[in-house]
Design a protein around this motif. Structure first.
Motif, PDB file in Angstrom:
ATOM      1  N   PHE A  35       0.851  -1.186   0.000  1.00  0.00           N
ATOM      2  CA  PHE A  35       0.000   0.000   0.000  1.00  0.00           C
ATOM      3  C   PHE A  35       0.887   1.236   0.000  1.00  0.00           C
ATOM      4  CE2 PHE A  35      -1.941   3.352   2.674  1.00  0.00           C
ATOM      5  CZ  PHE A  35      -2.988   3.709   1.841  1.00  0.00           C
ATOM      6  N   ARG A  36       0.628   2.149  -0.934  1.00  0.00           N
ATOM      7  CA  ARG A  36       1.440   3.363  -1.055  1.00  0.00           C
ATOM      8  C   ARG A  36       0.567   4.614  -1.134  1.00  0.00           C
ATOM      9  NH1 ARG A  36       5.033   2.256   1.452  1.00  0.00           N
ATOM     10  NH2 ARG A  36       7.150   1.729   0.849  1.00  0.00           N
ATOM     11  N   GLY A  37      -0.662   4.505  -0.652  1.00  0.00           N
ATOM     12  CA  GLY A  37      -1.629   5.573  -0.834  1.00  0.00           C
ATOM     13  C   GLY A  37      -1.357   6.857  -0.099  1.00  0.00           C
ATOM     14  N   HIS A  38      -0.447   6.840   0.889  1.00  0.00           N
ATOM     15  CA  HIS A  38      -0.147   8.060   1.626  1.00  0.00           C
ATOM     16  C   HIS A  38       1.057   8.817   1.073  1.00  0.00           C
ATOM     17  CE1 HIS A  38      -3.265   7.137   4.391  1.00  0.00           C
ATOM     18  NE2 HIS A  38      -2.633   6.148   5.016  1.00  0.00           N
ATOM     19  N   GLU A  39       1.692   8.294   0.030  1.00  0.00           N
ATOM     20  CA  GLU A  39       2.827   8.986  -0.585  1.00  0.00           C
ATOM     21  C   GLU A  39       2.324  10.143  -1.445  1.00  0.00           C
ATOM     22  OE1 GLU A  39       6.071   8.315  -0.219  1.00  0.00           O
ATOM     23  OE2 GLU A  39       5.805   6.541   1.042  1.00  0.00           O
ATOM     24  N   PRO A  40       3.087  11.237  -1.536  1.00  0.00           N
ATOM     25  CA  PRO A  40       2.662  12.368  -2.373  1.00  0.00           C
ATOM     26  C   PRO A  40       2.398  11.933  -3.817  1.00  0.00           C
ATOM     27  CG  PRO A  40       4.553  12.985  -1.033  1.00  0.00           C
ATOM     28  CD  PRO A  40       4.373  11.503  -0.867  1.00  0.00           C
ATOM     29  N   GLY A  41       1.254  12.316  -4.349  1.00  0.00           N
ATOM     30  CA  GLY A  41       0.913  11.983  -5.731  1.00  0.00           C
ATOM     31  C   GLY A  41       0.469  10.556  -5.940  1.00  0.00           C
ATOM     32  N   CYS A  42       0.357   9.769  -4.865  1.00  0.00           N
ATOM     33  CA  CYS A  42       0.027   8.340  -4.997  1.00  0.00           C
ATOM     34  C   CYS A  42      -1.267   7.991  -4.270  1.00  0.00           C
ATOM     35  CB  CYS A  42       1.167   7.480  -4.463  1.00  0.00           C
ATOM     36  SG  CYS A  42       2.723   7.670  -5.356  1.00  0.00           S
ATOM     37  N   ALA A  43      -2.209   8.904  -4.217  1.00  0.00           N
ATOM     38  CA  ALA A  43      -3.466   8.648  -3.513  1.00  0.00           C
ATOM     39  C   ALA A  43      -4.106   7.357  -4.013  1.00  0.00           C
ATOM     40  CB  ALA A  43      -4.426   9.823  -3.714  1.00  0.00           C
ATOM     41  N   GLY A  44      -4.496   6.507  -3.072  1.00  0.00           N
ATOM     42  CA  GLY A  44      -5.196   5.270  -3.422  1.00  0.00           C
ATOM     43  C   GLY A  44      -4.357   4.201  -4.080  1.00  0.00           C
ATOM     44  N   CYS A  45      -3.040   4.340  -4.061  1.00  0.00           N
ATOM     45  CA  CYS A  45      -2.204   3.457  -4.889  1.00  0.00           C
ATOM     46  C   CYS A  45      -1.718   2.206  -4.175  1.00  0.00           C
ATOM     47  CB  CYS A  45      -0.998   4.222  -5.414  1.00  0.00           C
ATOM     48  SG  CYS A  45      -1.394   5.279  -6.824  1.00  0.00           S
ATOM     49  N   LEU A  46      -1.634   1.139  -4.964  1.00  0.00           N
ATOM     50  CA  LEU A  46      -0.980  -0.099  -4.583  1.00  0.00           C
ATOM     51  C   LEU A  46       0.243  -0.281  -5.474  1.00  0.00           C
ATOM     52  CD1 LEU A  46      -4.054  -2.513  -4.366  1.00  0.00           C
ATOM     53  CD2 LEU A  46      -3.032  -1.166  -2.506  1.00  0.00           C
ATOM     54  N   ARG A  47       1.337  -0.740  -4.875  1.00  0.00           N
ATOM     55  CA  ARG A  47       2.524  -1.083  -5.663  1.00  0.00           C
ATOM     56  C   ARG A  47       2.600  -2.594  -5.759  1.00  0.00           C
ATOM     57  NH1 ARG A  47       8.085   0.088  -3.018  1.00  0.00           N
ATOM     58  NH2 ARG A  47       7.771  -2.065  -2.353  1.00  0.00           N
ATOM     59  N   ILE A  48       2.642  -3.099  -6.972  1.00  0.00           N
ATOM     60  CA  ILE A  48       2.603  -4.540  -7.215  1.00  0.00           C
ATOM     61  C   ILE A  48       3.873  -4.949  -7.947  1.00  0.00           C
ATOM     62  CG2 ILE A  48       1.319  -6.431  -8.274  1.00  0.00           C
ATOM     63  CD1 ILE A  48      -1.183  -4.639  -8.177  1.00  0.00           C
ATOM     64  N   THR A  49       4.641  -5.813  -7.325  1.00  0.00           N
ATOM     65  CA  THR A  49       5.858  -6.320  -7.949  1.00  0.00           C
ATOM     66  C   THR A  49       5.500  -7.282  -9.073  1.00  0.00           C
ATOM     67  OG1 THR A  49       7.045  -6.141  -5.858  1.00  0.00           O
ATOM     68  CG2 THR A  49       8.012  -7.568  -7.526  1.00  0.00           C
ATOM     69  N   VAL A  50       6.253  -7.217 -10.155  1.00  0.00           N
ATOM     70  CA  VAL A  50       6.063  -8.168 -11.251  1.00  0.00           C
ATOM     71  C   VAL A  50       6.591  -9.524 -10.797  1.00  0.00           C
ATOM     72  CG1 VAL A  50       6.618  -8.725 -13.642  1.00  0.00           C
ATOM     73  CG2 VAL A  50       6.322  -6.324 -12.941  1.00  0.00           C
ATOM     74  N   GLY A  51       5.743 -10.532 -10.828  1.00  0.00           N
ATOM     75  CA  GLY A  51       6.137 -11.867 -10.405  1.00  0.00           C
ATOM     76  C   GLY A  51       6.300 -12.813 -11.580  1.00  0.00           C
ATOM     77  N   SER A  52       6.226 -14.096 -11.293  1.00  0.00           N
ATOM     78  CA  SER A  52       6.214 -15.099 -12.354  1.00  0.00           C
ATOM     79  C   SER A  52       4.878 -15.012 -13.085  1.00  0.00           C
ATOM     80  CB  SER A  52       6.382 -16.492 -11.751  1.00  0.00           C
ATOM     81  OG  SER A  52       5.239 -16.814 -10.966  1.00  0.00           O
ATOM     82  N   PRO A  53       4.764 -15.601 -14.266  1.00  0.00           N
ATOM     83  CA  PRO A  53       3.468 -15.583 -14.950  1.00  0.00           C
ATOM     84  C   PRO A  53       2.333 -16.099 -14.075  1.00  0.00           C
ATOM     85  CG  PRO A  53       5.153 -16.331 -16.469  1.00  0.00           C
ATOM     86  CD  PRO A  53       5.820 -16.215 -15.123  1.00  0.00           C
ATOM     87  N   GLU A  54       2.588 -17.160 -13.315  1.00  0.00           N
ATOM     88  CA  GLU A  54       1.559 -17.713 -12.446  1.00  0.00           C
ATOM     89  C   GLU A  54       1.203 -16.724 -11.330  1.00  0.00           C
ATOM     90  OE1 GLU A  54       3.723 -20.673 -14.646  1.00  0.00           O
ATOM     91  OE2 GLU A  54       4.449 -19.195 -13.181  1.00  0.00           O
ATOM     92  N   GLU A  55       2.195 -16.055 -10.777  1.00  0.00           N
ATOM     93  CA  GLU A  55       1.945 -15.079  -9.711  1.00  0.00           C
ATOM     94  C   GLU A  55       1.197 -13.861 -10.252  1.00  0.00           C
ATOM     95  OE1 GLU A  55       5.752 -15.945  -6.766  1.00  0.00           O
ATOM     96  OE2 GLU A  55       6.006 -14.670  -8.527  1.00  0.00           O
ATOM     97  N   ASN A  56       1.553 -13.431 -11.445  1.00  0.00           N
ATOM     98  CA  ASN A  56       0.856 -12.296 -12.053  1.00  0.00           C
ATOM     99  C   ASN A  56      -0.624 -12.616 -12.266  1.00  0.00           C
ATOM    100  OD1 ASN A  56       3.252 -10.861 -12.147  1.00  0.00           O
ATOM    101  ND2 ASN A  56       3.694 -11.417 -14.275  1.00  0.00           N
ATOM    102  N   GLU A  57      -0.885 -13.803 -12.766  1.00  0.00           N
ATOM    103  CA  GLU A  57      -2.283 -14.196 -12.979  1.00  0.00           C
ATOM    104  C   GLU A  57      -3.032 -14.271 -11.651  1.00  0.00           C
ATOM    105  OE1 GLU A  57      -2.258 -17.847 -15.124  1.00  0.00           O
ATOM    106  OE2 GLU A  57      -1.304 -16.986 -16.916  1.00  0.00           O
ATOM    107  N   ALA A  58      -2.373 -14.776 -10.628  1.00  0.00           N
ATOM    108  CA  ALA A  58      -3.021 -14.916  -9.325  1.00  0.00           C
ATOM    109  C   ALA A  58      -3.376 -13.560  -8.731  1.00  0.00           C
ATOM    110  CB  ALA A  58      -2.114 -15.696  -8.371  1.00  0.00           C
TER     111      ALA A  58
END
Length: 419
Positions: free
Chosen positions: A384-407
């Motif tokens: 969760f990064r929603g309290h950072e300046p300019g990032c209201a409501g934001c989630l940061r999602i790491t790129v995973g394996s294809p299976e993790e991305n789909e999940a």
């Protein structure tokens, strides 16, 4: 006052307005660094450093209660673990210099993660209680933490956000506010370091080299520009400020083996800078700061076949990043990704539900609930990064394996339906 250990021929000459001795704290210039045993001798009967001459006490495989040690552990046990490590690790520096196109190992400093380098830079350049650093939020949080630990003030010039989440589908993008940074420098001559994260964390924003040059060539600024490039291998070729290091003595580029090399556990950070600054960092660091097991793994990771494998994995993650961006864009109540998408993660805003007060707009409270539900109910942890300046409501999602991305996409879809 001369820089101890630096040959006069290595003193910086460009840019003309930069005098490194005016940047470094006088007590650091006067520092007599700790001289460790291996600075003098590394072969023979070594009885000079109070080491255990009988070796380490980890049993070999045949004596390990029948357990079979993995090949990596067997290799580690073959190292001279009873000896203190090299204080210089020149073979690693040579491979890094070659990889990043620098003249030689004298342009490379190694730290226990980039955090050690950040701390060292503050300690050698910024006087506690009197001088400051400049950061460009949203950015890596350790700059502010290190500043507070070192009793250093922080001047903040937020990145400029262009584009509005949810407005015509346009994604928000960030850039440096060069005029505001220059104005801050003019107003506060005590600023000694400028930290620029590129690609940025948490935004994934890549700062153009032209913008970095503007800061390096701004004569009123007498300090050092620090460009933190932890994610640089996920950006386009030619994006690294390492290309400027041999030209500007007032530049320090931070890199790491944690991200693209996938070696976060070994804690190896890298500073690329003029030999004068590298020498000062070397004079100041703790002795034997890089362990022998870390050095062994780093040297193997920087061998040509391993670098090729790293690049292949980076290419795969970049393809995964594109897939993830496309899939997230199709989800209801997820806005366009913000930032430059030049790292191994993406940042997307969670929007308010239809009919709510924040319908179609970033909803920070909802994003926080979504992140919590994903982790605790769905077994998928995002940041969760929603309290950072300019990032209201934001989630940061790491790129995973294809299976993790789909999940993550499917489980995010389910959580959004429920709240």
């Amino acid at each position: 006052m001369p820089i101890l250990g630096l040959h006069p021929s290595r003193y910086p000459t460009k840019p003309a307005h930069f005098d490194i001795e005016q940047v470094i704290r006088p007590n650091i210039l006067a520092l007599q660094p700790y001289r460790c045993a291996r600075d003098d001798y590394s072969e023979g009967i070594l009885l000079d450093a109070n080491e255990n001459a009988l070796g380490h006490s980890i049993p070999p495989p045949s004596q390990a209660n029948g357990a079979v040690l993995e090949a990596e552990l067997e290799h580690t046990l073959d190292l001279d673990l009873h000896r203190y490590p090299s204080p210089t690790h020149d073979p690693i520096k040579e491979r890094i210099a070659a990889l990043r196109g620098l003249p030689g190992p004298e342009y490379v400093f190694l730290g226990v993660g980039s955090d050690e380098v950040i701390d060292l830079l503050m300690r050698v350049c910024v006087a506690p209680g009197r001088e400051r650093i400049l950061t460009t939020p949203p950015t890596y949080g350790m700059y502010a933490v290190c500043a507070q630990v070192n009793d250093v003030g922080v001047v903040k010039v937020p990145l400029e956000l262009s584009g509005v989440h949810g407005e015509g589908g346009e994604a928000g993008r960030f850039s440096l506010r060069i005029p505001e940074i220059k104005a801050a420098i003019d107003a506060d001559p005590s600023i000694k370091l400028i930290f620029v994260c590129s690609p940025g964390n948490p935004t994934g924003t890549l700062i153009p080299l032209s913008a970095v040059r503007q800061l390096l060539e701004y004569a009123p600024f007498k300090g050092v520009v620090v460009v933190d490039e932890a994610y640089i291998d996920f950006a386009a070729d030619g994006a690294s400020a390492a290309a400027l290091v041999a030209e500007y003595a007032n530049l320090c580029v931070l890199q790491t083996l944690s991200k693209s090399f996938g070696l976060a556990a070994i804690r190896l950070g890298i500073a690329l800078a003029h030999p004068a600054l590298v020498q000062i960092l070397t004079n100041t660091k703790a002795p034997y700061n890089i362990s022998t097991p870390t050095a062994s793994l780093a040297l193997a990771a920087l061998a040509p076949p391993a670098v090729d494998a790293m690049r292949a994995k980076v290419a795969s993650l970049v393809r995964g990043r594109a897939w993830l961006l496309h899939a997230l864009a199709a989800l209801p109540d997820i806005g366009p990704a913000i930032g430059g998408n030049d790292a191994n993660f993406v940042v997307v805003p969670v929007l308010g539900r239809a009919g709510s007060e924040l319908a179609g707009q970033p909803d920070t409270a909802r994003a926080q609930r979504v992140a919590k539900a994903l982790a605790e109910e769905q077994g998928v942890v995002v940041r969760f990064r929603g309290h950072e300046p300019g990032c209201a409501g934001c989630l940061r999602i790491t790129v995973g394996s294809p299976e993790e991305n789909e999940a993550v996409v499917e489980r995010l879809r389910e959580v959004l339906k429920s709240m």
